[in-house]
Design an enzyme around this catalytic site. Structure first.
Site, PDB file in Angstrom:
ATOM      1  N   LYS A  59       0.853  -1.204   0.000  1.00  0.00           N
ATOM      2  CA  LYS A  59       0.000   0.000   0.000  1.00  0.00           C
ATOM      3  C   LYS A  59       0.885   1.248   0.000  1.00  0.00           C
ATOM      4  O   LYS A  59       0.673   2.170  -0.779  1.00  0.00           O
ATOM      5  CB  LYS A  59      -0.876   0.008   1.251  1.00  0.00           C
ATOM      6  CG  LYS A  59      -1.508   1.366   1.563  1.00  0.00           C
ATOM      7  CD  LYS A  59      -2.374   1.358   2.793  1.00  0.00           C
ATOM      8  CE  LYS A  59      -1.631   1.639   4.054  1.00  0.00           C
ATOM      9  NZ  LYS A  59      -1.374   3.056   4.340  1.00  0.00           N
ATOM     10  N   ASN A  60       1.919   1.248   0.864  1.00  0.00           N
ATOM     11  CA  ASN A  60       2.714   2.468   1.019  1.00  0.00           C
ATOM     12  C   ASN A  60       3.743   2.676  -0.086  1.00  0.00           C
ATOM     13  O   ASN A  60       4.503   3.632  -0.042  1.00  0.00           O
ATOM     14  CB  ASN A  60       3.364   2.498   2.408  1.00  0.00           C
ATOM     15  CG  ASN A  60       2.311   2.678   3.492  1.00  0.00           C
ATOM     16  OD1 ASN A  60       1.148   2.998   3.170  1.00  0.00           O
ATOM     17  ND2 ASN A  60       2.673   2.450   4.730  1.00  0.00           N
ATOM     18  N   CYS A 155      -4.553  12.668  12.068  1.00  0.00           N
ATOM     19  CA  CYS A 155      -5.344  11.436  12.132  1.00  0.00           C
ATOM     20  C   CYS A 155      -5.178  10.917  13.561  1.00  0.00           C
ATOM     21  O   CYS A 155      -4.540  11.566  14.397  1.00  0.00           O
ATOM     22  CB  CYS A 155      -4.882  10.441  11.097  1.00  0.00           C
ATOM     23  SG  CYS A 155      -3.336   9.673  11.511  1.00  0.00           S
ATOM     24  N   ARG A 160       0.602  14.618  12.365  1.00  0.00           N
ATOM     25  CA  ARG A 160       1.036  14.344  10.979  1.00  0.00           C
ATOM     26  C   ARG A 160       1.311  15.638  10.202  1.00  0.00           C
ATOM     27  O   ARG A 160       0.765  15.861   9.130  1.00  0.00           O
ATOM     28  CB  ARG A 160       0.008  13.501  10.235  1.00  0.00           C
ATOM     29  CG  ARG A 160      -0.503  12.276  10.945  1.00  0.00           C
ATOM     30  CD  ARG A 160       0.472  11.122  11.035  1.00  0.00           C
ATOM     31  NE  ARG A 160       0.883  10.539   9.798  1.00  0.00           N
ATOM     32  CZ  ARG A 160       0.231   9.540   9.179  1.00  0.00           C
ATOM     33  NH1 ARG A 160      -0.885   9.090   9.697  1.00  0.00           N
ATOM     34  NH2 ARG A 160       0.686   9.054   8.055  1.00  0.00           N
ATOM     35  N   ASP A 345       4.715   0.600  11.849  1.00  0.00           N
ATOM     36  CA  ASP A 345       3.452   0.023  11.359  1.00  0.00           C
ATOM     37  C   ASP A 345       3.273  -1.424  11.818  1.00  0.00           C
ATOM     38  O   ASP A 345       2.229  -2.015  11.571  1.00  0.00           O
ATOM     39  CB  ASP A 345       3.393   0.082   9.832  1.00  0.00           C
ATOM     40  CG  ASP A 345       3.280   1.506   9.342  1.00  0.00           C
ATOM     41  OD1 ASP A 345       3.484   1.731   8.137  1.00  0.00           O
ATOM     42  OD2 ASP A 345       3.011   2.396  10.160  1.00  0.00           O
ATOM     43  N   ARG A 437      -8.783  -0.211   4.385  1.00  0.00           N
ATOM     44  CA  ARG A 437      -7.912   0.784   3.761  1.00  0.00           C
ATOM     45  C   ARG A 437      -6.580   0.135   3.396  1.00  0.00           C
ATOM     46  O   ARG A 437      -5.957   0.512   2.421  1.00  0.00           O
ATOM     47  CB  ARG A 437      -7.662   1.943   4.727  1.00  0.00           C
ATOM     48  CG  ARG A 437      -8.842   2.855   4.940  1.00  0.00           C
ATOM     49  CD  ARG A 437      -8.392   4.046   5.734  1.00  0.00           C
ATOM     50  NE  ARG A 437      -7.095   4.458   5.235  1.00  0.00           N
ATOM     51  CZ  ARG A 437      -6.152   5.008   5.997  1.00  0.00           C
ATOM     52  NH1 ARG A 437      -6.365   5.200   7.278  1.00  0.00           N
ATOM     53  NH2 ARG A 437      -5.002   5.364   5.481  1.00  0.00           N
TER      54      ARG A 437
HETATM   55  C1  EPZ Z   1       4.375   6.950   6.139  1.00  0.00           C
HETATM   56  O1  EPZ Z   1       3.648   7.996   6.743  1.00  0.00           O
HETATM   57  C2  EPZ Z   1       3.415   5.773   6.072  1.00  0.00           C
HETATM   58  N1  EPZ Z   1       2.255   6.116   5.227  1.00  0.00           N
HETATM   59  C3  EPZ Z   1       2.948   5.405   7.478  1.00  0.00           C
HETATM   60  O2  EPZ Z   1       2.101   4.260   7.382  1.00  0.00           O
HETATM   61  C4  EPZ Z   1       4.174   5.047   8.311  1.00  0.00           C
HETATM   62  O3  EPZ Z   1       3.766   4.777   9.639  1.00  0.00           O
HETATM   63  C5  EPZ Z   1       5.159   6.218   8.302  1.00  0.00           C
HETATM   64  O4  EPZ Z   1       5.504   6.563   6.935  1.00  0.00           O
HETATM   65  C6  EPZ Z   1       6.446   5.907   9.051  1.00  0.00           C
HETATM   66  O5  EPZ Z   1       7.049   4.779   8.483  1.00  0.00           O
HETATM   67  C7  EPZ Z   1       2.398   6.070   3.874  1.00  0.00           C
HETATM   68  O6  EPZ Z   1       3.464   5.773   3.351  1.00  0.00           O
HETATM   69  C8  EPZ Z   1       1.182   6.414   3.075  1.00  0.00           C
HETATM   70  P1  EPZ Z   1       6.634  10.216   8.174  1.00  0.00           P
HETATM   71  P2  EPZ Z   1       4.282   9.488   6.730  1.00  0.00           P
HETATM   72  O7  EPZ Z   1       6.631  11.446   7.322  1.00  0.00           O
HETATM   73  O8  EPZ Z   1       5.018   9.691   5.479  1.00  0.00           O
HETATM   74  C9  EPZ Z   1       6.584  13.600  11.509  1.00  0.00           C
HETATM   75  C10 EPZ Z   1       0.199   2.970   7.748  1.00  0.00           C
HETATM   76  O9  EPZ Z   1      -0.317   2.486   8.761  1.00  0.00           O
HETATM   77  N2  EPZ Z   1       6.618  14.551  10.377  1.00  0.00           N
HETATM   78  O10 EPZ Z   1       7.794   9.273   8.087  1.00  0.00           O
HETATM   79  O11 EPZ Z   1       3.210  10.445   7.095  1.00  0.00           O
HETATM   80  C11 EPZ Z   1       5.312  12.776  11.550  1.00  0.00           C
HETATM   81  O12 EPZ Z   1       4.279  13.465  12.242  1.00  0.00           O
HETATM   82  C12 EPZ Z   1       0.744   4.379   7.786  1.00  0.00           C
HETATM   83  O13 EPZ Z   1       0.331   2.383   6.649  1.00  0.00           O
HETATM   84  C13 EPZ Z   1       6.754  15.913  10.637  1.00  0.00           C
HETATM   85  O14 EPZ Z   1       6.816  16.332  11.794  1.00  0.00           O
HETATM   86  O15 EPZ Z   1       5.313   9.385   7.960  1.00  0.00           O
HETATM   87  C14 EPZ Z   1       5.750  11.537  12.293  1.00  0.00           C
HETATM   88  O16 EPZ Z   1       5.715  11.795  13.685  1.00  0.00           O
HETATM   89  C15 EPZ Z   1       0.572   5.027   9.153  1.00  0.00           C
HETATM   90  N3  EPZ Z   1       6.812  16.790   9.590  1.00  0.00           N
HETATM   91  C16 EPZ Z   1       7.195  11.352  11.827  1.00  0.00           C
HETATM   92  O17 EPZ Z   1       7.616  12.623  11.323  1.00  0.00           O
HETATM   93  C17 EPZ Z   1       6.746  16.377   8.285  1.00  0.00           C
HETATM   94  O18 EPZ Z   1       6.819  17.215   7.371  1.00  0.00           O
HETATM   95  C18 EPZ Z   1       7.347  10.327  10.710  1.00  0.00           C
HETATM   96  O19 EPZ Z   1       6.430  10.676   9.689  1.00  0.00           O
HETATM   97  C19 EPZ Z   1       6.609  14.984   8.038  1.00  0.00           C
HETATM   98  C20 EPZ Z   1       6.551  14.103   9.095  1.00  0.00           C
END
Ligand code: EPZ
Length: 456
Positions: A59-60, A155, A160, A345, A437
């Site tokens: 999915k990701n 969410c 996020r 995850d 999802r």
């Molecule tokens: C991706 O989310 C995945 N989703 C998530 O999977 C996964 O948990 C996550 O990466 C971490 O591996 C998809 O790929 C669609 P991040 P993403 O940017 O990209 C903070 C699932 O269950 N952050 O690596 O949103 C953020 O809040 C989902 O399949 C900022 O502060 O994750 C988080 O605390 C859930 N500012 C941390 O960094 C930003 O600009 C990591 O987020 C971006 C992120």
């Protein structure tokens, strides 16, 4: 603009004739209307799992591939696509709104073509249902010079924010403002390569800027970039589309911008989180599963603790064989980290498995600020879990008992289903749309290996 004759739309049939199943092409854009907010899953515990499960495409990864198709006016074909996922369909809706033609066929093929961009506005009512829609921002800016995308809300697992996405695009020359909940971005002269150092690892920001950089002028360097297998898969697909990228899978990715990208055909990498989820299921119920078309190399930091906990895991050609050797799993500590660390995850699913462990397990979540919502629900099933800040202490209990539970996010939902597979009696999991999802055909896949599970 170099045209690749063999990649124009009218020849796509000659390239990879879309199977006769095209006739069954799922009319995209309609989320699975069969699933309503009231749908539930009923699980009766007690059966070991035996048999084989085909692992779907990730999915990701596929959500990013779909956005990347905006970067070219050629048709792009993906195979091993989890066409049943609601997230895939919702994102299809967003991309179609922008002008992309998106066709899915039930044999897991997606043919996407953004020949012309109809609008550069991704509206709130679409984006709010599909956070990953924010990843249309970079491709629209790179290809079209402007974009208006609703700010994705938070969410249940956290706020996020996307500040790293926006700062990176500004570093590449975009002019960005936030107005009434929308990101308004302009790059009339196109984007310019830049050195971008992430203060911490972000999968989404790495995806976003990787795509934008492929068409920027000059070189972009992403430092402290995410190393997840889905990023590598995204980069590999972009390279097949003509992008010049080095360093995928390391924390420094270098991209040389090119004039244009062209179509390609790409097989989506296996879903490592789905793989790990079914491994934890065996950890709970006992038995043996053959997980088809997936690799242990996608889950380096999960295999070790699962083996320490008492599972036997073996790569057998294209498949993984997983079985539980001891009658109980041993208590094992884990801490979530960016890849190649233990995947966040997989945290909820691993916790579910530790509920019946022989001993105790300390589980620490370092990525998201609120990713323990499955704890109170597991405790209602008789687990003994206490949360202390970023850590949860799980003390093994003798048994879990079925209950009516509610899911709050994708991975919390599946953790409750796993617990239900081993709990005495019946577990009813509400809000099943979260599950659908991210887990393609989970009821069929689990009942196919002996689980007593059904959707009502
Ligand atoms: C991706 O989310 C995945 N989703 C998530 O999977 C996964 O948990 C996550 O990466 C971490 O591996 C998809 O790929 C669609 P991040 P993403 O940017 O990209 C903070 C699932 O269950 N952050 O690596 O949103 C953020 O809040 C989902 O399949 C900022 O502060 O994750 C988080 O605390 C859930 N500012 C941390 O960094 C930003 O600009 C990591 O987020 C971006 C992120």
């Amino acid at each position: 603009m170099r045209a690749d004759p063999e990649n124009t739309w009218d020849s796509v049939e000659s390239l990879s004739p879309v199977s006769e199943k095209t006739a069954e092409t799922i009319e995209l854009l309609q989320p699975d209307v069969k699933t309503s907010e009231l749908d539930k899953i009923i699980v009766r515990g007690g059966n070991p799992l035996r048999g084989e499960i085909k692992i779907s495409g990730a999915k990701n990864a596929v959500l990013k591939h779909m956005c990347a198709a905006l970067l070219t006016d050629d048709a792009v074909t993906f195979t091993n696509v989890p066409v049943g996922l609601r997230d895939v369909r919702f994102l299809g809706q967003v991309l179609s709104h922008l002008g992309m033609t998106v066709a899915l066929s039930s044999d897991g093929k997606a043919i996407l073509r953004a020949q012309t961009i109809k609008t550069h506005i991704a509206p709130y009512d679409l984006v709010r249902k599909m956070r990953a829609s924010v990843l249309v921002l970079g491709p629209l800016l790179a290809r079209h010079g402007q974009a208006e995308v609703s700010l994705p809300g938070g969410c249940s697992i956290g706020g996020r924010p996307i500040d790293l996405h926006l700062k990176g695009l500004e570093a590449m020359g975009a002019d960005i403002s936030i107005e009434s909940g929308y990101i308004k971005a302009k790059a009339p002269q196109g984007l310019t390569g830049a050195l971008i150092e992430f203060p911490f690892v972000s999968v989404g920001a790495t995806d976003q800027l990787l795509m934008a950089a492929t068409l920027a002028k000059g070189e972009t360097i992403l430092r402290n970039a995410a190393r997840e297998p889905e990023i590598v898969d995204q980069g590999n697909a972009l390279i097949k589309m003509g992008a010049q990228i080095e360093g995928l899978g390391t924390s420094e990715i270098r991209i040389q911008g090119v004039e244009r990208l062209h179509g390609t055909t790409h097989d989506v990498v296996a879903d490592r989180i789905e793989t790990g989820t079914y491994m934890c299921a065996v950890g709970l119920t006992g038995g043996e599963l053959r997980l088809k078309k997936t690799q242990t190399s996608l889950l380096p930091a999960l295999i070790a603790p699962l083996v320490r906990a008492g599972l036997t895991i073996e790569q057998d050609g294209q498949d993984i064989l997983v079985a539980r050797s001891a009658p109980l799993v041993r208590g094992t500590d884990i801490m979530t980290e960016p890849h190649p660390g233990f995947p966040t995850d997989m945290q909820a699913q691993f916790m579910a498995m530790m509920c019946l462990c022989d001993g105790a397990s300390m589980i620490t979540e370092t990525i998201f600020e609120n990713r323990f919502m499955h704890v109170p629900e597991l405790n209602r099933m008789g687990a003994n879990i206490r949360v202390q800040g970023q850590s949860a202490i799980v003390r093994g209990v003798k048994k879990l008992t079925g209950a009516e539970v509610m899911a709050t996010d994708l991975r919390a939902s599946v953790a409750l289903v796993l617990a239900g597979l081993v709990a005495e009696g019946t577990t009813t999991v509400n809000r099943v749309y979260h599950l659908e999802r991210g887990y393609e055909n989970i009821v069929q896949k689990l009942s196919g290996v002996g689980a007593m599970i059904e959707k009502i």
